[in-house]
Every structure is written in structure tokens, then in C-alpha cells.
Design a protein around this motif. Structure first.
Motif, PDB file in Angstrom:
ATOM      1  N   MET A 184       0.841  -1.179   0.000  1.00  0.00           N
ATOM      2  CA  MET A 184       0.000   0.000   0.000  1.00  0.00           C
ATOM      3  C   MET A 184       0.883   1.238   0.000  1.00  0.00           C
ATOM      4  N   LEU A 185       0.736   2.058  -0.990  1.00  0.00           N
ATOM      5  CA  LEU A 185       1.471   3.312  -1.063  1.00  0.00           C
ATOM      6  C   LEU A 185       0.485   4.463  -1.126  1.00  0.00           C
ATOM      7  N   ASP A 186       0.757   5.490  -0.346  1.00  0.00           N
ATOM      8  CA  ASP A 186      -0.037   6.720  -0.354  1.00  0.00           C
ATOM      9  C   ASP A 186       0.967   7.851  -0.308  1.00  0.00           C
ATOM     10  N   ASN A 187       1.064   8.608  -1.403  1.00  0.00           N
ATOM     11  CA  ASN A 187       2.071   9.651  -1.403  1.00  0.00           C
ATOM     12  C   ASN A 187       1.712  10.767  -2.370  1.00  0.00           C
ATOM     13  N   PHE A 188       2.540  11.799  -2.363  1.00  0.00           N
ATOM     14  CA  PHE A 188       2.407  12.908  -3.291  1.00  0.00           C
ATOM     15  C   PHE A 188       2.902  12.463  -4.658  1.00  0.00           C
ATOM     16  N   PRO A 189       2.572  13.202  -5.694  1.00  0.00           N
ATOM     17  CA  PRO A 189       3.109  12.883  -7.020  1.00  0.00           C
ATOM     18  C   PRO A 189       4.633  12.932  -7.003  1.00  0.00           C
ATOM     19  N   ARG A 190       5.235  12.095  -7.819  1.00  0.00           N
ATOM     20  CA  ARG A 190       6.690  12.072  -7.926  1.00  0.00           C
ATOM     21  C   ARG A 190       7.141  13.116  -8.925  1.00  0.00           C
ATOM     22  N   GLY A 191       8.393  13.508  -8.835  1.00  0.00           N
ATOM     23  CA  GLY A 191       8.923  14.499  -9.755  1.00  0.00           C
ATOM     24  C   GLY A 191      10.013  15.312  -9.109  1.00  0.00           C
ATOM     25  N   THR A 192      10.046  16.594  -9.433  1.00  0.00           N
ATOM     26  CA  THR A 192      11.122  17.456  -8.965  1.00  0.00           C
ATOM     27  C   THR A 192      10.575  18.808  -8.532  1.00  0.00           C
ATOM     28  N   ILE A 193      11.084  19.293  -7.393  1.00  0.00           N
ATOM     29  CA  ILE A 193      10.853  20.675  -6.979  1.00  0.00           C
ATOM     30  C   ILE A 193      12.230  21.325  -6.964  1.00  0.00           C
ATOM     31  N   CYS A 194      12.456  22.255  -7.877  1.00  0.00           N
ATOM     32  CA  CYS A 194      13.761  22.915  -7.993  1.00  0.00           C
ATOM     33  C   CYS A 194      13.978  23.870  -6.823  1.00  0.00           C
ATOM     34  N   ILE A 195      15.248  24.142  -6.550  1.00  0.00           N
ATOM     35  CA  ILE A 195      15.625  25.022  -5.437  1.00  0.00           C
ATOM     36  C   ILE A 195      14.889  26.361  -5.516  1.00  0.00           C
ATOM     37  N   GLU A 196      14.642  26.841  -6.727  1.00  0.00           N
ATOM     38  CA  GLU A 196      13.967  28.131  -6.905  1.00  0.00           C
ATOM     39  C   GLU A 196      12.530  28.110  -6.385  1.00  0.00           C
ATOM     40  N   ASP A 197      11.945  26.920  -6.246  1.00  0.00           N
ATOM     41  CA  ASP A 197      10.542  26.791  -5.834  1.00  0.00           C
ATOM     42  C   ASP A 197      10.363  26.213  -4.426  1.00  0.00           C
ATOM     43  N   ILE A 198      11.446  25.841  -3.781  1.00  0.00           N
ATOM     44  CA  ILE A 198      11.356  25.254  -2.441  1.00  0.00           C
ATOM     45  C   ILE A 198      11.119  26.360  -1.421  1.00  0.00           C
ATOM     46  N   GLU A 199      10.217  26.093  -0.487  1.00  0.00           N
ATOM     47  CA  GLU A 199       9.870  27.063   0.549  1.00  0.00           C
ATOM     48  C   GLU A 199       9.982  26.434   1.926  1.00  0.00           C
ATOM     49  N   MET A 200      10.314  27.271   2.912  1.00  0.00           N
ATOM     50  CA  MET A 200      10.355  26.810   4.306  1.00  0.00           C
ATOM     51  C   MET A 200       9.000  26.208   4.675  1.00  0.00           C
ATOM     52  N   GLY A 201       9.054  25.098   5.410  1.00  0.00           N
ATOM     53  CA  GLY A 201       7.825  24.470   5.879  1.00  0.00           C
ATOM     54  C   GLY A 201       7.173  23.516   4.899  1.00  0.00           C
ATOM     55  N   MET A 202       7.672  23.433   3.665  1.00  0.00           N
ATOM     56  CA  MET A 202       7.128  22.462   2.705  1.00  0.00           C
ATOM     57  C   MET A 202       7.257  21.067   3.282  1.00  0.00           C
ATOM     58  N   VAL A 203       6.233  20.247   3.090  1.00  0.00           N
ATOM     59  CA  VAL A 203       6.225  18.879   3.604  1.00  0.00           C
ATOM     60  C   VAL A 203       5.786  17.933   2.489  1.00  0.00           C
ATOM     61  N   ARG A 204       6.439  16.783   2.414  1.00  0.00           N
ATOM     62  CA  ARG A 204       6.005  15.706   1.534  1.00  0.00           C
ATOM     63  C   ARG A 204       6.100  14.405   2.317  1.00  0.00           C
ATOM     64  N   HIS A 205       5.331  13.413   1.892  1.00  0.00           N
ATOM     65  CA  HIS A 205       5.327  12.146   2.620  1.00  0.00           C
ATOM     66  C   HIS A 205       4.994  10.978   1.701  1.00  0.00           C
ATOM     67  N   LEU A 206       5.249   9.800   2.218  1.00  0.00           N
ATOM     68  CA  LEU A 206       4.693   8.582   1.649  1.00  0.00           C
ATOM     69  C   LEU A 206       4.288   7.681   2.797  1.00  0.00           C
ATOM     70  N   ARG A 207       3.382   6.790   2.494  1.00  0.00           N
ATOM     71  CA  ARG A 207       2.899   5.819   3.474  1.00  0.00           C
ATOM     72  C   ARG A 207       3.073   4.443   2.847  1.00  0.00           C
ATOM     73  N   LYS A 208       3.716   3.528   3.591  1.00  0.00           N
ATOM     74  CA  LYS A 208       3.950   2.185   3.083  1.00  0.00           C
ATOM     75  C   LYS A 208       3.795   1.163   4.191  1.00  0.00           C
ATOM     76  N   THR A 209       3.095   0.080   3.869  1.00  0.00           N
ATOM     77  CA  THR A 209       2.990  -1.044   4.787  1.00  0.00           C
ATOM     78  C   THR A 209       4.185  -1.964   4.542  1.00  0.00           C
ATOM     79  N   VAL A 210       4.953  -2.230   5.600  1.00  0.00           N
ATOM     80  CA  VAL A 210       6.147  -3.070   5.510  1.00  0.00           C
ATOM     81  C   VAL A 210       5.714  -4.539   5.549  1.00  0.00           C
TER      82      VAL A 210
END
Length: 147
Positions: A1-27
Motif C-alpha cells: 500500500m502506497l499513499d504519497n504525493f506525485p513524484r517528480g522534482t521541486i527545484c531550489i527556486e521553488d522550495i519554501e520553508m515548511g514544505m512537507v512531503r510524505h509517503l505511506r507504506k505497509t512493511v
């Protein structure tokens, strides 16, 4: 089971303090077996229930670095994502992850050095809301200037 944000790239020019990303996986048992095979870490606390019952964990646990690998997946696939280079990582293991546990791996931007393209990330993994791993990572983020 995977639950996550879309994959890809966030360039340094677009990164902001407090940004959060995650994934969820059952081991799964298969995850633990594959990690043991790839890493060559065949410690019986991960693979042998009878052995593991007689340890402080009172049962099998996943490799700590398997759990840490989920942090790597969030960093390499989401924040910053493709093209990111790891520079350093600290880890503190707080509780075991067991087969069948669903791990929420999260990273949060806590520092940005635009001139050096460095991003500092707070890293954490939770099972049922309880922190099982914490740490910080420093990464070199991709930039549109180098496309």
C-alpha cells in the motif's frame, strides 16, 4: 500500500520553508526478505520469529535502514525529488517497525541556502502516530539553471 504525493522534482527556486512531503507504506515480510538479500544483513531478529521472540523486541522487526530508506524515497522522488544529491543524514531510531506496520515517512524543509542549492530537511517516520525514527538530512537540490 502506497499513499504519497506525485513524484517528480521541486527545484531550489521553488522550495519554501515548511514544505512537507510524505509517503505511506505497509512493511511486508517480502520487503524484509528483499532488504536482507540486498543488504546482506541477515540478522535473525529480522528473519526468524523464534529467535526474535527471545530478544528485547519479543518478535521480528524490520531493518532500521529499511525504514530509513523510506525517507530516502521521499527525498529522491518528491522533495526535492529527481536530481537531488544526498550530502548527509542523521538518524535516531526510537521504536521498532514490525511486519505489517504502516509507516508514514515525512520530510519538512527547515533550512534553505539558495546560493549553495542546499536544503535542510527534518525527517521523521511514524507508525500509528508514534515516532519510530527522527533525523535531519542535508541535500543538494536540483536547479532550473542547470537543466
Amino acid at each position: 500500500m502506497l499513499d504519497n504525493f506525485p513524484r517528480g522534482t521541486i527545484c531550489i527556486e521553488d522550495i519554501e520553508m515548511g514544505m512537507v512531503r510524505h509517503l505511506r507504506k505497509t512493511v511486508t515480510d517480502e520487503d524484509i526478505e528483499m532488504f536482507a538479500q540486498v543488504s546482506t544483513d541477515r540478522n535473525p531478529v529480522h528473519l526468524d520469529e523464534a529467535y526474535a521472540q527471545d530478544t528485547i523486541f519479543e518478535g521480528r522487526i524490520a531493518h532500521g535502514m529499511l525504514t530509513a530508506g523510506l525517507i530516502s524515497a521521499v527525498i529522491g522522488e518528491q522533495l526535492p525529488g529527481h536530481g537531488t544529491v544526498y550530502m548527509g543524514q542523521t538518524l535516531k531510531f526510537l521504536a521498532p517497525v514490525r511486519p505489517g506496520d504502516t509507516v508514514l515517512a515525512e520530510v519538512e524543509v527547515i533550512g534553505i541556502d539558495h546560493a549553495k542549492r542546499r536544503v535542510q530537511l527534518d525527517c521523521r517516520c511514524k507508525v500509528d502516530g508514534k515516532r519510530v525514527l527522527v533525523g535531519e538530512a542535508t541535500v543538494l537540490a536540483p536547479s532550473r539553471k542547470f537543466d
